[in-house]
Write a protein that holds these residues in place. Structure first.
Motif, PDB file in Angstrom:
ATOM      1  N   LEU A  17       0.729  -1.112  -0.079  1.00  0.00           N
ATOM      2  CA  LEU A  17      -0.160  -0.177   0.071  1.00  0.00           C
ATOM      3  C   LEU A  17       0.759   1.326  -0.037  1.00  0.00           C
ATOM      4  O   LEU A  17       0.393   2.422  -0.367  1.00  0.00           O
ATOM      5  N   VAL A  18       1.971   1.293   0.795  1.00  0.00           N
ATOM      6  CA  VAL A  18       2.803   2.368   0.763  1.00  0.00           C
ATOM      7  C   VAL A  18       3.463   2.592  -0.623  1.00  0.00           C
ATOM      8  O   VAL A  18       3.599   3.898  -1.021  1.00  0.00           O
ATOM      9  N   ILE A  19       3.899   1.415  -1.178  1.00  0.00           N
ATOM     10  CA  ILE A  19       4.601   1.702  -2.524  1.00  0.00           C
ATOM     11  C   ILE A  19       3.670   2.194  -3.545  1.00  0.00           C
ATOM     12  O   ILE A  19       3.880   3.071  -4.319  1.00  0.00           O
ATOM     13  N   MET A  20       2.217   1.675  -3.393  1.00  0.00           N
ATOM     14  CA  MET A  20       1.353   2.303  -4.412  1.00  0.00           C
ATOM     15  C   MET A  20       1.017   3.846  -4.100  1.00  0.00           C
ATOM     16  O   MET A  20       0.829   4.703  -4.961  1.00  0.00           O
ATOM     17  N   GLU A  21       1.132   4.151  -2.971  1.00  0.00           N
ATOM     18  CA  GLU A  21       0.710   5.493  -2.519  1.00  0.00           C
ATOM     19  C   GLU A  21       1.917   6.337  -2.925  1.00  0.00           C
ATOM     20  O   GLU A  21       1.934   7.632  -3.504  1.00  0.00           O
TER      21      GLU A  21
END
Length: 519
Positions: A166-170
Motif C-alpha cells: 500500500l505504501v509503494i502504491m501511494e
C-alpha cells in the motif's frame, strides 16, 4: 496539442490528483486492523495515523491561497508533491509507530494542494459553459471514489505484498501526480506580495488550533469524550488558538482567513447547510461499513458493496455533468437528499443476518445522492462568490475544500458516538431479559456450551463458555439495533433538510409573487 486531447488530458490529470490524495488518506482509514497487527498497537492508537494526516491537511489547504498568490501555484505544488513522495518512501523504512505518526502528519501537509489542483485542472481547461457542470463534477469525482476504491483494492495488495504494498502504491501515485503536474502546466496567475510578518504568528496558531480540534474529533470516540481529560484540554487549547487567530486576522489588510467575507449571512447559512449535509453523507463509512465490520466481515467480503457505491457515484456524476448549474442547484440538492433519506430508511430494517448484497441498492442510492449534492452546492457558492467578490475566489475554494474535510470529521465523530451510546442502551435492554431463571435462556446457553464438548470435558467450563457466547451474541444484537437507529436518524435528518429546502424555496417564490403584484 489537439483541443479535445488537451481537455481529455486535463480531466485525466484531475482524476489522478484527486485519487492520489484520497487514497493516501483512505488506505489508512480502510485498513485499521492491518495497521494494528503491523505496528502492534491498539485500535485507539492506530487512529492516530488518521488524525495526524487530517490535522495538517486542513491548515495547509488554507495556506495554499497565499502561497499561490505570492509564489505561484506551480512552485508550491511541485515542491509539495516531491516532499509527499519522499514522505511515503520513508514509510518503507520506518517501523516505529511514533515516527510513523509524524510522517503521516508531514504527508498530509504536503498532499494538501492536490484537491484544489484537481478542481483547477478541470475547471480552467473547459469553456465557461461547462466549468460549473462538467468541471466541478469531475473535479470532485476523484476524491469521492477513493473510499470504496481503497476498500476494493486493499485486500488484493495486502494478500500479495502486505502493508508495504500500500505504501509503494501511494508513493507511485505521488510520483505519477508529480509527473502530471510537470507535463501539464496550469497557466500562471499574476503574483503579488501577500505574506507579512504577522503570518509568522497567525499560521502556527491556525495550524495548532485546527490540528488540535481535528485530532479531538478523530480520536474522541476511541478514547471517549468524557473519560480522557487530555481530550478536553486539547479542545480548549484548540478553541483558544483559533480565537487568537480570529482576533489577529479580523482587521488585517491581507488576512490569511477572510473572516469578514466568511461571516456574511449567505455564507453562514450555506456553511450550516453543508455541515448538516456532511453529517448525512458520512453514513456509508461510519454506518454501512461499520455495521458489517461489527458482524465480522472484512473488506474482501464487501467488494460487491464497494462496486455498488462506485457505480452510484459514477451515475450521479454523469447526471451532475448534464444538469448541474447554479440555477438548478436547489433541485439537485432536494433530489440528492430525497434519495439519501430513502436509502437510509431502507437500511434501518437491518438484522444480524443482513449481508452486503442487501445494501447494494441503498448504498448506491446514497452515493448517487452525494454525487448530485456536492457539485451543485459548489456551483451555487462559486457563482455567488463571482457575483459578489470575485477577488476572493481562490481563497473561497481553499476554504470550501478545507471545511469539507473538517465537516466529514464532525459527521464521523457524531455518528460514531451515536452508535456507541445507542449500543450501550440496547445492550442494557437486551441483558435485562437474559436471566438464568428463564428456561429458554438456560437452554440456549447449554446449547452453546455443548459446542465446546469435544475440547472441554468439564461441564462447568462448558456452561461458562456457553454464557460467554450468549453474551457475545447479545452485544452483537445490541450493535445491530444501534446501527438501525443510526440509519433511521440519518433518514430523518435528510428529510428535515429536504423540508427546510422546500420551505425556503416556497418563501422565495412567495416573495417573488408579492413583488410582482406590488409592481
Amino acid at each position: 496539442m489537439n483541443a479535445n486531447l488537451r481537455v481529455l488530458a486535463h480531466i485525466l490529470a484531475a482524476l489522478t490528483l484527486g485519487i492520489t490524495q484520497g487514497l493516501g488518506d483512505q488506505f489508512v482509514t480502510a485498513n485499521q486492523q492491518t495497521i494494528q497487527g503491523h505496528f502492534s498497537v491498539t485500535s485507539s492508537e492506530a487512529a492516530w495515523l488518521v488524525a495526524a494526516y487530517s490535522a495538517t491537511r486542513i491548515p495547509a489547504t488554507l495556506l495554499l491561497y497565499k502561497a499561490r498568490t505570492q509564489y505561484g501555484l506551480r512552485v508550491f505544488t511541485e515542491l509539495g508533491l516531491a516532499v509527499y513522495a519522499v514522505m511515503t518512501l520513508l514509510h518503507l523504512v520506518v517501523r516505529d509507530f511514533d515516527t510513523m505518526v509524524m510522517l503521516r502528519a508531514a504527508a498530509g501537509f504536503a498532499a494538501a494542494p492536490l484537491s484544489t489542483l484537481a478542481l483547477l485542472y478541470c475547471v480552467l481547461v473547459l469553456t465557461e459553459r461547462f466549468r460549473l457542470s462538467v468541471g466541478l463534477s469531475i473535479g470532485l469525482l476523484g476524491s469521492q471514489i477513493t473510499p470504496p476504491l481503497a476498500r476494493l483494492i486493499s485486500p488484493y495488495i495486502l494478500d500479495r505484498v502486505g502493508w508495504d504494498g500500500l505504501v509503494i502504491m501511494e508513493c507511485g501515485l505521488a510520483l505519477l501526480s508529480l509527473a502530471v503536474v510537470l507535463m501539464l502546466k496550469l497557466p500562471e496567475m499574476p503574483r503579488s506580495r501577500v505574506f507579512g510578518a504577522t503570518d509568522a504568528i497567525s499560521f502556527p496558531l491556525l495550524a495548532g488550533g485546527i490540528g488540535l480540534v481535528s485530532m479531538v474529533l478523530t480520536l474522541g470516540r476511541f478514547y471517549w469524550w468524557l473519560e480522557a481529560p487530555w481530550l478536553g484540554w486539547c479542545l480548549a487549547m484548540g478553541v483558544l488558538l483559533l480565537a487568537l487567530v480570529c482576533a489577529i486576522e479580523i482587521n488585517r489588510k491581507q488576512p490569511m482567513l477572510e473572516l469578514r467575507f466568511m461571516m456574511q449571512p449567505t455564507l453562514l447559512l450555506f456553511a450550516g447547510t453543508m455541515l448538516a449535509a456532511r453529517l448525512v453523507m458520512a453514513e456509508p463509512v461510519t454506518g454501512a461499513v461499520g455495521f458489517f465490520q461489527n458482524l465480522g466481515l472484512l473488506n474482501d467480503n464487501m467488494a460487491g458493496l464497494q462496486i455498488a457505491i462506485l457505480s452510484g457515484t459514477l451515475a450521479g456524476t454523469a447526471i451532475s455533468c448534464v444538469f448541474c448549474s447554479p440555477d438548478r442547484a436547489h433541485w439537485l440538492h432536494m433530489a440528492g437528499l430525497a434519495v439519501i433519506g430513502t436509502a437510509a430508511w431502507i437500511e434501518s430494517g437491518s438484522t444480524s443476518v443482513t449481508r452486503p448484497p442487501d445494501f447494494y441498492l441503498p448504498q448506491a442510492m446514497i452515493a448517487f445522492g452525494t454525487a448530485l449534492f456536492l457539485p451543485a452546492a459548489m456551483a451555487w457558492s462559486l457563482a455567488w462568490v463571482m457575483r459578489t467578490n470575485p477577488t476572493k475566489l481562490m481563497g473561497y475554494i481553499a476554504m470550501f475544500l478545507g471545511s469539507q474535510v473538517l465537516g466529514a470529521q464532525i459527521g464521523s465523530a457524531l455518528l460514531g458516538s451515536f452508535v456507541i451510546i445507542r449500543e450501550k442502551f440496547h445492550s442494557a435492554q437486551v441483558v435485562a431479559h437474559l436471566t438464568l431463571q428463564d428456561p429458554l435462556v438456560v437452554q440456549r446457553a447449554q446449547q452453546y456450551g455443548a459446542a465446546y464438548r469435544p475440547v472441554l470435558g468439564d461441564t462447568t467450563l462448558q456452561s461458562a463458555e456457553g454464557l460467554v457466547r450468549l453474551g457475545q451474541l447479545a452485544t452483537r444484537e445490541a450493535y445491530v439495533l444501534a446501527y438501525d437507529d443510526l440509519f433511521l436518524t440519518v433518514s430523518a435528518a435528510a428529510a428535515l433538510m429536504l423540508l427546510g429546502l422546500l420551505t425556503h424555496r416556497a418563501l422565495v417564490a412567495l416573495r417573488g409573487l408579492g413583488a410582482t403584484r406590488t409592481a
